[in-house]
Scaffold this motif. Structure first.
Motif, PDB file in Angstrom:
ATOM      1  N   ALA A 499       0.829  -1.203   0.000  1.00 53.35           N
ATOM      2  CA  ALA A 499       0.000   0.000   0.000  1.00 53.35           C
ATOM      3  C   ALA A 499       0.868   1.259   0.000  1.00 53.35           C
ATOM      4  N   LYS A 500       1.920   1.249   0.794  1.00 55.97           N
ATOM      5  CA  LYS A 500       2.826   2.404   0.827  1.00 55.97           C
ATOM      6  C   LYS A 500       3.471   2.636  -0.539  1.00 55.97           C
ATOM      7  N   ALA A 501       3.914   1.555  -1.169  1.00 57.01           N
ATOM      8  CA  ALA A 501       4.572   1.675  -2.473  1.00 57.01           C
ATOM      9  C   ALA A 501       3.603   2.197  -3.532  1.00 57.01           C
ATOM     10  N   VAL A 502       2.373   1.680  -3.527  1.00 60.77           N
ATOM     11  CA  VAL A 502       1.364   2.113  -4.499  1.00 60.77           C
ATOM     12  C   VAL A 502       1.040   3.587  -4.313  1.00 60.77           C
ATOM     13  N   LEU A 503       0.904   4.020  -3.059  1.00 60.66           N
ATOM     14  CA  LEU A 503       0.586   5.418  -2.790  1.00 60.66           C
ATOM     15  C   LEU A 503       1.749   6.342  -3.151  1.00 60.66           C
ATOM     16  N   ASN A 504       2.962   5.914  -2.899  1.00 60.00           N
ATOM     17  CA  ASN A 504       4.118   6.736  -3.282  1.00 60.00           C
ATOM     18  C   ASN A 504       4.131   6.975  -4.783  1.00 60.00           C
ATOM     19  N   THR A 505       3.870   5.931  -5.545  1.00 58.20           N
ATOM     20  CA  THR A 505       3.825   6.063  -7.004  1.00 58.20           C
ATOM     21  C   THR A 505       2.697   6.989  -7.433  1.00 58.20           C
ATOM     22  N   TYR A 506       1.555   6.866  -6.773  1.00 60.97           N
ATOM     23  CA  TYR A 506       0.399   7.691  -7.108  1.00 60.97           C
ATOM     24  C   TYR A 506       0.660   9.163  -6.797  1.00 60.97           C
ATOM     25  N   VAL A 507       1.240   9.427  -5.635  1.00 63.31           N
ATOM     26  CA  VAL A 507       1.541  10.816  -5.249  1.00 63.31           C
ATOM     27  C   VAL A 507       2.546  11.429  -6.223  1.00 63.31           C
ATOM     28  N   GLU A 508       3.532  10.654  -6.628  1.00 64.92           N
ATOM     29  CA  GLU A 508       4.510  11.155  -7.602  1.00 64.92           C
ATOM     30  C   GLU A 508       3.824  11.519  -8.915  1.00 64.92           C
ATOM     31  N   LYS A 509       2.850  10.702  -9.329  1.00 70.26           N
ATOM     32  CA  LYS A 509       2.120  10.980 -10.561  1.00 70.26           C
ATOM     33  C   LYS A 509       1.329  12.284 -10.446  1.00 70.26           C
ATOM     34  N   ILE A 510       0.707  12.510  -9.283  1.00 72.09           N
ATOM     35  CA  ILE A 510      -0.043  13.747  -9.051  1.00 72.09           C
ATOM     36  C   ILE A 510       0.887  14.961  -9.132  1.00 72.09           C
ATOM     37  N   GLU A 511       2.015  14.879  -8.478  1.00 71.11           N
ATOM     38  CA  GLU A 511       2.951  16.009  -8.468  1.00 71.11           C
ATOM     39  C   GLU A 511       3.511  16.276  -9.856  1.00 71.11           C
ATOM     40  N   GLU A 512       3.795  15.214 -10.608  1.00 68.16           N
ATOM     41  CA  GLU A 512       4.289  15.399 -11.975  1.00 68.16           C
ATOM     42  C   GLU A 512       3.223  16.072 -12.839  1.00 68.16           C
ATOM     43  N   ALA A 513       1.964  15.709 -12.630  1.00 67.33           N
ATOM     44  CA  ALA A 513       0.878  16.317 -13.398  1.00 67.33           C
ATOM     45  C   ALA A 513       0.751  17.805 -13.083  1.00 67.33           C
ATOM     46  N   LYS A 514       0.833  18.156 -11.791  1.00 66.06           N
ATOM     47  CA  LYS A 514       0.747  19.568 -11.406  1.00 66.06           C
ATOM     48  C   LYS A 514       1.879  20.371 -12.036  1.00 66.06           C
ATOM     49  N   LEU A 515       3.066  19.783 -12.016  1.00 71.35           N
ATOM     50  CA  LEU A 515       4.217  20.472 -12.605  1.00 71.35           C
ATOM     51  C   LEU A 515       4.030  20.648 -14.107  1.00 71.35           C
ATOM     52  N   ALA A 516       3.495  19.621 -14.760  1.00 77.32           N
ATOM     53  CA  ALA A 516       3.249  19.717 -16.200  1.00 77.32           C
ATOM     54  C   ALA A 516       2.232  20.808 -16.513  1.00 77.32           C
ATOM     55  N   PHE A 517       1.177  20.929 -15.693  1.00 79.83           N
ATOM     56  CA  PHE A 517       0.187  21.985 -15.890  1.00 79.83           C
ATOM     57  C   PHE A 517       0.823  23.369 -15.696  1.00 79.83           C
ATOM     58  N   GLN A 518       1.662  23.459 -14.681  1.00 78.96           N
ATOM     59  CA  GLN A 518       2.315  24.734 -14.403  1.00 78.96           C
ATOM     60  C   GLN A 518       3.206  25.147 -15.576  1.00 78.96           C
ATOM     61  N   ASN A 519       3.975  24.208 -16.089  1.00 81.41           N
ATOM     62  CA  ASN A 519       4.877  24.518 -17.201  1.00 81.41           C
ATOM     63  C   ASN A 519       4.112  24.877 -18.472  1.00 81.41           C
ATOM     64  N   ALA A 520       2.886  24.338 -18.606  1.00 80.18           N
ATOM     65  CA  ALA A 520       2.088  24.618 -19.799  1.00 80.18           C
ATOM     66  C   ALA A 520       1.167  25.816 -19.612  1.00 80.18           C
ATOM     67  N   GLY A 521       1.228  26.471 -18.450  1.00 80.37           N
ATOM     68  CA  GLY A 521       0.391  27.633 -18.195  1.00 80.37           C
ATOM     69  C   GLY A 521      -1.052  27.289 -17.897  1.00 80.37           C
ATOM     70  N   LEU A 522      -1.294  26.106 -17.373  1.00 77.88           N
ATOM     71  CA  LEU A 522      -2.661  25.661 -17.100  1.00 77.88           C
ATOM     72  C   LEU A 522      -3.028  25.703 -15.623  1.00 77.88           C
ATOM     73  N   SER A 523      -2.159  26.242 -14.781  1.00 76.29           N
ATOM     74  CA  SER A 523      -2.411  26.214 -13.338  1.00 76.29           C
ATOM     75  C   SER A 523      -3.635  27.027 -12.944  1.00 76.29           C
ATOM     76  N   ASP A 524      -3.932  28.091 -13.682  1.00 75.48           N
ATOM     77  CA  ASP A 524      -5.020  28.992 -13.289  1.00 75.48           C
ATOM     78  C   ASP A 524      -6.251  28.887 -14.182  1.00 75.48           C
ATOM     79  N   VAL A 525      -6.264  27.967 -15.136  1.00 75.68           N
ATOM     80  CA  VAL A 525      -7.437  27.841 -15.997  1.00 75.68           C
ATOM     81  C   VAL A 525      -8.554  27.152 -15.222  1.00 75.68           C
ATOM     82  N   THR A 526      -9.783  27.338 -15.672  1.00 75.00           N
ATOM     83  CA  THR A 526     -10.929  26.689 -15.054  1.00 75.00           C
ATOM     84  C   THR A 526     -11.391  25.511 -15.916  1.00 75.00           C
TER      85      THR A 526
END
Length: 647
Positions: A499-526
Motif C-alpha cells: 500500500a505504501k509503495a502504491v501510494l508513493n507512485t500515485y503521489v509522484e504521478k499527481i505532483e508530476e501532473a501539477k508540474l506539467a500543468f504549471q509549465n504549460a500555463g494551465l495552473s489557473d485555468v478553469t
C-alpha cells in the motif's frame, strides 16, 4: 393452478410498465420469419437460437423446451426466449405447426443510460416464458400476415410485418396484465429446482439461472424460497451434502475426491459445511455410519430398543436451514452414544466419554482422526465503520465490489468481482482479472464462490447477509481520501508495504501532473466536467469520481458558479438547463461518458471552450470508478489531452 398463479407473479404491473418502456424506447430489427411443420418423426432438437425469438405453435400437443425449461402445449402456445437459448419442439401427436419470428433489440444513443438502468431490473429480450394466448386465432392471423409480408420482400411489406410484430408484443403484455391466462410452464422456481437437481455437481451461478427468465437474482431467490421453504443456496448445499453422504457411506474415495465429485469447491468447503450442518467432520460421519452398519448386524439380543427410527435420520433441521445431530427421541441418542463408544474403543482412545441418558458426546481428539483436517487460518481484527471484523491473515478467495483496481494494485487477484465498469468498454485492469468471476453482489452468487473475505464498497444493504457468508469489510469510499482508502484496504489484505509503495507512485504521478500543468500555463485555468447533450446537461462536482480527481487531487479550478452551486453545496452533480449553461462553462471542458456532445445547438456553439475546441472526452471505462488503477490511468489521459489542447 397454484403453479400458474405463482408464475404470473413474475409479471407484476410495475414490471410490465418497465417492459413497455423498454420496448418503446428500443430499436427493434425484424431479422427473419419462418414457418415449419414439426413432426414426431423429425422433432426440432437443441436448435441454438441466433437471436431473440417468438415461437408460436398450434395444431396439436407438444413439448417445447428452452434450455432447462419445458413448456407443455395442448392446442396453442406462444413462447419467447433470448439469443443463444437451446430450442427443442417434440410433438406428442404426428405434427405441430410452428411460426418462428427472429428479432434483434438495440439501445438508441439518446436513451442508452435510461434503458441501461431499466434493463438491470428486467430484460424482456432474454426473458423466457410460455403461455396460451387469450385470443389464439387472432394471433394466428397476425403471424400468417407477418410471414406473408416478409416473404414478399418489398420494403412496404416488411414494414407491415414489423407493425404486426409490435401488435403482437402489445397483445402479449396485455394478456399478462390481465392476469387471466394459462401459463404453459411452472414458475421459475420449479425450473430452477430441476436445473439444480441435474447440475448440482457443477459450478452454479444463480444469476445465470435468473437470466434465463429475465429476472433479477433476488427475485428468483424470493420465488424459490416461497415455493421450497429454503434459499437457493441452502437447497444447493443440501443436494451436495446428500451426494457427499452417499459417497462417504458407500465408497472408499478420499475426502478430497468426494468434495470435488459432490460439487464443493474443495475439501475445506466440504469440511465447513459438515461442521455447520452435522456438527462433525466428514471423517467422523464415515466412521459412525460404518459402525452403525456393524451394530445393525449384531444379534437382536444386543440391540437397544428404539421406536423404529433409523440411524441415517439423525439430522434435524431447525431455524434457517441449519441442522443439528441428536434428535429429540431418546432412543436415537442411545444408539449414537453406543456407536461412538464402540468407535472410541476401536480407536484405542480413552479420553472421550459418552452418556446414554440425554447427555452430550465429547469431541474425538484430533490425533485419533484418520484424515488430516484443513488448517485453521490465522486471523486479525480490523476496525471498520460496521464494528470490528476478524479477517484471515492471508486471504486466498477474495470477492471485491467496485474497488477492484485497489485490490489488484496491491497484488491480489480477486476470486470474484462485482460492478467492474459501466458501459460497453472494459476496465483498465481487465487483463488482470481475466480469471476472476464476474457476479452480481447478491448473497446467493457470493456464497457459491465460497470466499474467505468480502470487500464491499457500493452500498451496505446486503452487508448483514454477506457477513454471514464470510468476513465482510465495508469500505465507505465516498468518505475517504485515496490515501486513507488504500492504507485501509492494505491493512485488510495484510499488504501494508504494498500500500505504501502504491501510494508513493500515485503521489509522484499527481505532483508530476501539477508540474506539467504549471509549465504549460494551465495552473489557473478553469475546468468544467459533466455529461452534455442538446436537452440535459449534468455538471459534476468534487464528489464525482472524476471531480474528486480533478478538483481535489490535481487541484484544478472550477468556474465560480460550479464552485458555489455544486462543489460548496456538496452535490455529486447538478442538472443545468441550456439557457444558463454558459455561466457554468470553464476554459476547458471534460465530457464524461460515451455520449456525444451537441453540435448544432446555438447556445452550445457560443461557449468559448467549444469554439476553441477545448474539450476532453472521457469514456465510461475511465470515469466509472475511483479505484487507484483507474484513477492513475485517468490522470495520464487528462494530462495528455489538456497539454495537447494547450498547444
Amino acid at each position: 393452478m397454484q403453479e400458474e398463479a405463482e408464475a404470473s407473479q413474475v409479471f407484476t404491473p410495475e414490471m410490465i410498465d418497465k417492459i413497455a418502456r423498454i420496448w418503446t424506447r428500443s430499436i427493434i430489427t425484424l431479422i427473419d420469419i419462418r414457418f415449419q411443420n414439426v413432426t414426431s418423426q423429425y422433432p426440432l432438437e437443441q436448435y441454438k437460437m441466433p437471436s431473440s425469438m417468438f415461437i408460436y405453435t398450434y395444431g396439436g400437443e407438444a413439448q417445447i423446451q428452452l434450455n432447462e425449461t419445458t413448456f407443455g402445449m395442448e392446442r396453442f402456445g406462444l413462447v419467447h426466449g433470448g439469443k443463444g437459448s437451446l430450442l427443442s419442439i417434440s410433438p406428442k401427436g404426428e405434427i405441430v405447426k410452428t411460426f418462428l419470428v427472429f428479432y434483434k433489440a438495440e439501445s438508441p444513443l439518446f436513451f442508452k443510460k435510461y434503458l441501461q438502468l431499466l434493463l438491470e431490473q428486467v430484460n424482456p429480450f432474454v426473458q423466457q416464458f410460455g403461455y396460451t394466448p387469450s385470443n389464439p386465432i387472432l394471433l394466428l392471423d397476425w403471424f400468417q400476415q407477418m410471414m406473408n409480408g416478409w416473404n414478399r420482400g418489398k420494403a412496404m411489406d416488411k414494414l407491415q410485418a414489423k407493425s404486426f410484430l409490435y401488435q403482437l408484443i402489445h397483445r402479449v403484455y396485455r394478456d399478462f396484465e390481465s392476469g387471466e391466462i394459462r401459463y404453459l410452464q411452472p414458475d421459475p422456481a420449479c425450473s430452477t429446482k430441476i436445473y439444480l437437481d441435474k447440475h448440482y455437481r457443477e459450478p452454479i451461478m444463480f444469476q445465470e439461472i435468473a437470466d434465463m427468465f429475465g429476472i433479477s437474482g433476488g427475485q428468483l431467490t424470493r420465488l424459490f424460497k416461497k415455493k421450497e421453504g429454503m434459499s437457493l443456496q441452502e437447497y444447493l448445499i443440501q443436494r451436495r451434502i446428500e451426494a457427499a453422504c452417499h459417497e462417504l457411506k458407500h465408497t472408499e474415495a478420499t475426502i478430497r475426491e468426494i468434495a470435488t465429485g459432490s460439487g464443493f469447491a474443495d475439501e475445506k468447503n466440504l469440511f465447513r459445511m459438515f461442521k455447520k450442518y452435522y456438527k462433525m467432520t466428514p471423517s467422523d460421519y464415515r466412521k459412525i455410519n460404518a459402525l452403525s452398519m456393524q451394530v445393525d448386524g449384531i444379534d437382536n439380543d444386543y440391540h437397544f430398543l428404539y421406536n423404529e427410527g433409523e440411524l441415517a435420520g439423525l439430522v434435524k433441521t431447525y431455524r434457517e436451514g441449519e441442522s443439528t445431530m441428536f434428535g429429540q427421541v431418546r432412543s436415537k441418542e442411545m444408539i449414537l452414544a453406543a456407536t461412538i463408544s464402540l468407535m472410541l474403543l476401536l480407536s484405542a482412545c480413552g479420553s472421550g466419554t459418552a452418556t446414554n441418558n440425554g447427555g452430550t458426546v465429547n469431541p474425538i481428539p484430533a490425533q485419533t482422526q484418520q484424515t488430516k483436517q484443513p488448517e485453521v487460518l490465522e486471523t486479525r481484527t480490523i476496525s471498520t465503520v460496521k464494528g470490528d471484523v476478524e479477517v484471515p491473515n492471508n486471504p486466498q478467495r477474495v470477492i471485491v465490489d467496485y474497488l477492484i483496481g485497489d485490490v489488484v494494485a496491491l497484488g491480489v487477484t480477486p476470486l470474484g468481482v462485482a460492478r467492474v465498469a459501466r458501459g460497453e468498454k472494459e476496465a483498465v485492469f481487465a487483463n488482470q482479472i481475466t480469471n476472476s468471476t464476474k457476479i452480481a453482489m447478491e448473497p446467493e452468487d457470493v456464497m457459491a464462490l465460497d470466499p474467505d473475505l468480502i470487500i464491499l464498497a457500493w452500498g451496505d444493504e446486503n452487508y448483514e447477509d454477506l457477513s454471514k457468508i464470510a468476513p465482510t469489510i465495508y469500505v465507505p469510499y465516498g468518505d475517504m481520501t485515496t490515501e486513507e482508502r488504500i492504507h485501509f484496504i492494505g491493512d485488510v489484505l495484510n499488504k501494508q508495504e504494498e500500500a505504501k509503495a502504491v501510494l508513493n507512485t500515485y503521489v509522484e504521478k499527481i505532483e508530476e501532473a501539477k508540474l506539467a500543468f504549471q509549465n504549460a500555463g494551465l495552473s489557473d485555468v478553469t475546468v468544467t466536467m459533466g455529461e452534455f447533450s442538446d436537452k440535459n446537461n449534468y455538471i459534476a462536482g468534487s464528489k464525482h469520481a472524476v471531480g474528486e480527481l480533478v478538483y481535489n487531487e490535481l487541484q484544478m479550478k472550477a468556474p465560480s458558479k460550479v464552485q458555489t452551486d455544486i462543489i460548496d453545496a456538496d452535490k455529486y452533480w447538478a442538472e443545468i438547463s441550456m439557457e444558463v449553461l454558459a455561466a457554468y462553462m470553464g476554459d476547458y471542458l471534460i465530457s464524461l461518458g460515451d455520449t456525444e456532445v451537441p453540435t448544432d445547438n446555438a447556445v452550445w456553439q457560443s461557449v468559448p471552450a467549444v469554439q476553441q475546441n477545448r474539450i476532453v472526452t472521457v469514456d465510461n471505462s475511465l470515469s466509472w470508478s475511483t479505484d487507484i488503477i483507474t484513477s492513475s490511468a485517468l490522470i495520464d489521459y487528462i494530462v495528455n489531452q489538456l497539454l495537447a489542447l494547450a498547444k
